[in-house]
Design an enzyme around this catalytic site. Structure first.
Site, PDB file in Angstrom:
ATOM      1  N   ASP A  20      50.200   3.281  57.652  1.00  0.00           N
ATOM      2  CA  ASP A  20      49.573   3.094  56.333  1.00  0.00           C
ATOM      3  C   ASP A  20      50.076   4.126  55.335  1.00  0.00           C
ATOM      4  O   ASP A  20      50.549   3.796  54.243  1.00  0.00           O
ATOM      5  CB  ASP A  20      48.040   3.240  56.427  1.00  0.00           C
ATOM      6  CG  ASP A  20      47.368   1.986  56.941  1.00  0.00           C
ATOM      7  OD1 ASP A  20      48.053   1.180  57.586  1.00  0.00           O
ATOM      8  OD2 ASP A  20      46.155   1.842  56.702  1.00  0.00           O
ATOM      9  N   ALA A  55      44.245   5.466  52.363  1.00  0.00           N
ATOM     10  CA  ALA A  55      45.525   6.169  52.190  1.00  0.00           C
ATOM     11  C   ALA A  55      45.980   6.113  50.735  1.00  0.00           C
ATOM     12  O   ALA A  55      46.558   7.076  50.208  1.00  0.00           O
ATOM     13  CB  ALA A  55      46.585   5.554  53.104  1.00  0.00           C
ATOM     14  N   PRO A  94      40.241  -3.470  48.126  1.00  0.00           N
ATOM     15  CA  PRO A  94      39.026  -3.584  48.935  1.00  0.00           C
ATOM     16  C   PRO A  94      39.018  -2.553  50.066  1.00  0.00           C
ATOM     17  O   PRO A  94      40.061  -2.294  50.668  1.00  0.00           O
ATOM     18  CB  PRO A  94      39.094  -5.002  49.501  1.00  0.00           C
ATOM     19  CG  PRO A  94      40.093  -5.721  48.682  1.00  0.00           C
ATOM     20  CD  PRO A  94      41.034  -4.709  48.107  1.00  0.00           C
TER      21      PRO A  94
HETATM   22  O1  PMV Z   1      44.365   0.494  58.461  1.00  0.00           O
HETATM   23  P1  PMV Z   1      44.569  -0.922  58.896  1.00  0.00           P
HETATM   24  O2  PMV Z   1      43.319  -1.669  59.133  1.00  0.00           O
HETATM   25  O3  PMV Z   1      45.599  -1.638  58.092  1.00  0.00           O
HETATM   26  O4  PMV Z   1      45.192  -0.873  60.401  1.00  0.00           O
HETATM   27  C1  PMV Z   1      46.256  -0.056  60.736  1.00  0.00           C
HETATM   28  C2  PMV Z   1      47.062  -0.670  61.784  1.00  0.00           C
HETATM   29  C3  PMV Z   1      46.696  -0.398  63.230  1.00  0.00           C
HETATM   30  O5  PMV Z   1      47.895  -0.661  63.966  1.00  0.00           O
HETATM   31  C4  PMV Z   1      45.614  -1.366  63.698  1.00  0.00           C
HETATM   32  C5  PMV Z   1      46.218   1.013  63.511  1.00  0.00           C
HETATM   33  C6  PMV Z   1      47.297   2.071  63.364  1.00  0.00           C
HETATM   34  O6  PMV Z   1      46.926   3.258  63.388  1.00  0.00           O
HETATM   35  O7  PMV Z   1      48.480   1.746  63.268  1.00  0.00           O
END
Ligand code: PMV
Length: 308
Positions: free
Chosen positions: A147, A105, A96
């Site tokens: 990520d 990513a 999703p």
């Molecule tokens: O991409 P997401 O929604 O899994 O969020 C990443 C995690 C955060 O700590 C909120 C942002 C980051 O750059 O680490």
């Protein structure tokens, strides 16, 4: 001949948001959800067929219309000292989008892997990670890098921004339920809002960031020692701090509460928040009850995954 390459989704177990401020975070790949790039020969230069992302098909006439794809292709040409191959590329993903599972990513990683193969080249994981991070900055501004790192290495990681990658040895496999609120949210907005709070009221918000860092360090010890039950309360506390940082949502809170009431050892939102996915730690025998409770509380998808 078709070349296919894939990359998994990811979840953050502990430390999202605090990781932006130099605290550690823990993330694991979710191999049940994959993004895949398929490449086949074409007679008329490099062509993108379509993105089939999370059941939404997006067509581009040229890859120049798609900024992240254009960036990854430019970076690959630079690193491989090579022109683009004459191929058609199609991308499909069941991850999703905008839901904290690393869809962007994973798609970039799959494309970079497939195009590299089509060029007849190889790419180290470090080099691939740098490329995917670079593309992530288009979506997120200045992401911490968690990520791309967990998705490229496909292993549990203990991540500290701008520090060497630490692979985490999980002492005992455990079961997680991942449930989607169905609400999408942009990570960079939530990150920006947290930054405003931390900057304008540091005496109130800095200690919360440090507390998340502390519980993440503790979680690492329990994970390595295989003390799975001890992780539950830490997840609950982590969720409470994320609520204080204003990145939960009523739906996330409802699912977290429902999972705990149905027997989960602990539960929290995962990723940028304000929507997206939550995770619940369960003993295998409680998985069915927790999944049913999440579904009846409105989760649009519920997945069981093993972390090892
Ligand atoms: O991409 P997401 O929604 O899994 O969020 C990443 C995690 C955060 O700590 C909120 C942002 C980051 O750059 O680490």
């Amino acid at each position: 001949m078709t070349i296919s390459a894939s990359a998994p989704a990811k979840i953050i177990l502990f430390g999202e948001h605090a990781v932006v401020y130099g605290e550690p975070a823990i993330a694991v790949p979710v191999t049940a959800l994959q993004a895949t790039a398929d490449i086949s020969p074409s007679d008329d230069g490099f062509k993108i067929i379509a993105y089939d992302l999370d059941d939404a098909i997006i067509r581009y006439n040229t890859y120049a219309e798609d900024q992240p794809l254009q960036r990854v292709l430019t970076l690959l040409q630079d690193v491989h000292h090579c022109d683009l191959p004459s191929v058609s590329i199609g991308v499909r993903s069941h991850i999703p989008m905008a839901s904290g599972l690393g869809s962007g990513a994973a798609v970039t990683t799959a494309i970079a892997r497939a195009v590299t193969q089509a060029m007849g080249k190889t790419l180290s994981l470090d080099a691939l990670n740098r490329i995917v991070y670079e593309v992530e900055t288009i979506h997120h501004g200045t992401p911490s890098g968690i990520d791309n790192t967990v998705i490229v290495y496909e292993q549990p990681i203990y991540f500290v921004r701008e520090q060497p990658i630490e692979h985490l040895m999980i002492g005992q496999p455990f079961t997680l339920i991942v449930a989607d609120t169905g609400e999408t949210a942009l990570t960079h907005i939530a990150v920006g809002d947290v930054r405003k709070l931390v900057t304008s009221e540091p005496e109130q918000y800095r200690p919360m960031i440090r507390e998340i860092g502390k519980l993440t360090k503790l979680a690492r010890q329990h994970l390595e020692a295989g003390e799975i039950k001890a992780l539950g309360p830490l997840m609950d506390t982590n969720h409470a701090w994320l609520q204080q940082l204003t990145v939960s949502s009523p739906k996330l809170d409802q699912l977290v509460t429902a999972a705990r009431a149905a027997g989960a050892l602990g539960a929290k939102l995962s990723g940028g928040g304000r929507g997206g996915n939550m995770i619940a730690l369960v003993q295998p025998e409680a998985a069915g009850d927790v999944m049913a409770a999440l579904t009846s509380n409105g989760a649009v998808s519920v997945l069981q995954t093993m972390v090892n």
